[in-house]
Design a protein around this motif. Sequence first.
Motif, PDB file in Angstrom:
ATOM      1  N   GLU A 144       1.090  -1.038  -0.648  1.00 52.78           N
ATOM      2  CA  GLU A 144       0.087   0.306   0.163  1.00 52.78           C
ATOM      3  C   GLU A 144       1.295   1.325  -0.130  1.00 52.78           C
ATOM      4  OE1 GLU A 144      -1.653  -3.471   1.000  1.00 52.78           O
ATOM      5  OE2 GLU A 144      -0.277  -2.470   1.602  1.00 52.78           O
ATOM      6  N   CYS A 145       1.801   1.662   1.107  1.00 49.42           N
ATOM      7  CA  CYS A 145       3.063   2.281   0.769  1.00 49.42           C
ATOM      8  C   CYS A 145       3.204   2.122  -0.445  1.00 49.42           C
ATOM      9  CB  CYS A 145       4.085   1.891   1.811  1.00 49.42           C
ATOM     10  SG  CYS A 145       5.093   3.282   1.764  1.00 49.42           S
ATOM     11  N   ILE A 146       4.528   1.727  -1.204  1.00 46.72           N
ATOM     12  CA  ILE A 146       4.412   1.895  -2.736  1.00 46.72           C
ATOM     13  C   ILE A 146       3.892   2.380  -3.569  1.00 46.72           C
ATOM     14  CG2 ILE A 146       5.706  -0.089  -4.989  1.00 46.72           C
ATOM     15  CD1 ILE A 146       7.224  -0.073  -2.003  1.00 46.72           C
ATOM     16  N   ALA A 147       2.572   1.652  -3.369  1.00 47.80           N
ATOM     17  CA  ALA A 147       1.047   2.120  -4.330  1.00 47.80           C
ATOM     18  C   ALA A 147       1.289   3.668  -4.314  1.00 47.80           C
ATOM     19  CB  ALA A 147      -0.293   1.042  -4.531  1.00 47.80           C
ATOM     20  N   GLN A 148       0.960   4.652  -2.821  1.00 43.61           N
ATOM     21  CA  GLN A 148       0.600   5.437  -2.744  1.00 43.61           C
ATOM     22  C   GLN A 148       1.907   6.089  -3.401  1.00 43.61           C
ATOM     23  OE1 GLN A 148       0.031   6.044   1.875  1.00 43.61           O
ATOM     24  NE2 GLN A 148       0.901   8.283   1.858  1.00 43.61           N
ATOM     25  N   THR A 149       3.616   5.845  -2.476  1.00 48.19           N
ATOM     26  CA  THR A 149       4.497   6.655  -3.154  1.00 48.19           C
ATOM     27  C   THR A 149       4.274   6.600  -4.813  1.00 48.19           C
ATOM     28  OG1 THR A 149       5.735   5.576  -1.286  1.00 48.19           O
ATOM     29  CG2 THR A 149       6.414   6.285  -3.148  1.00 48.19           C
ATOM     30  N   HIS A 150       3.709   5.663  -5.687  1.00 44.13           N
ATOM     31  CA  HIS A 150       3.450   6.080  -7.000  1.00 44.13           C
ATOM     32  C   HIS A 150       2.611   6.844  -7.436  1.00 44.13           C
ATOM     33  CE1 HIS A 150       5.128   1.672  -8.003  1.00 44.13           C
ATOM     34  NE2 HIS A 150       6.038   2.507  -7.517  1.00 44.13           N
ATOM     35  N   ARG A 151       1.130   6.932  -6.468  1.00 38.76           N
ATOM     36  CA  ARG A 151       0.926   8.198  -6.937  1.00 38.76           C
ATOM     37  C   ARG A 151       1.047   9.050  -6.292  1.00 38.76           C
ATOM     38  NH1 ARG A 151      -2.414   4.154  -4.627  1.00 38.76           N
ATOM     39  NH2 ARG A 151      -2.283   5.663  -2.127  1.00 38.76           N
TER      40      ARG A 151
END
Length: 262
Positions: free
Chosen positions: A177-184
């Motif tokens: 979830e953190c990785i996805a948030q960072t990409h966003r």
Amino acid sequence: MATSYMDYTKPDVQYFFDVNGNRIMTRNAQNYINELGRNNLNTLGNVSLLDIYLSRGRVVEPHYHQNASELVYCISGSAAVSFINPFNNQLLHVNIAPGQVANIPQGWWHWEIATSENTHLLAIFDAPYPEYIFGSDILTKTPIEVLAHTYCLNPEQLKQTLKPLNNETIIIGPTDECIAQTHRWHSASSHSSAHQTVVSPPCIPVPAPVRPTVMRSAIRVITIGLKKQQIVTLIEATSASFFIFSSQKGSTTGSNEAILEE
């Protein structure tokens, strides 16, 4: 060391165990940990191991073992093994590649970061049942009020800062979830004005691997004008790979320097 309590004439004596079948933690298909202990193989002496698989930028979170030393052996990929020497409070980094090891004495605060894709590590302990205290548990199980009062922190801001942990033991981070948030966040920030100040998200994956050789060059980062949560940085370099901070204290206001190693 042989197990002195073992009666090797009994039919329940175990000489084989498939570690692949004893998963203790799964982050995703590329990041997981298998375990071997005396409860799996009763002829083991004072030894156990973790079979660790990591993709680049994933971290075995900061933790310590109060009853065991840890020897980290790199099978494939590469990793940066970091720990704090409690006798002088020095932060140390050991980069390992296949066939190389890093040793962490008992009770030392440490973590491992995969600096290549498909990193495979063996963590070998001199105890049949190593004990763990994880950083995420310290942060989430210690009451917010105690942390805020002790370290003079804003309790509401601290609560929001720790919210992504979801009161869970992380073990392998960052979470998906953190990785996805960072990409966003990176996608949104790419459309920002060049003169607009953008505040970084709470978790950012490792940008590039550490070379498994001795670090040769240093990059000096000068942070100036620290105002609340905004930090403007000037980087005196043209290129760099994965950064590791060396231990260097500075003021929290005005100008502050930190040396990073490439």
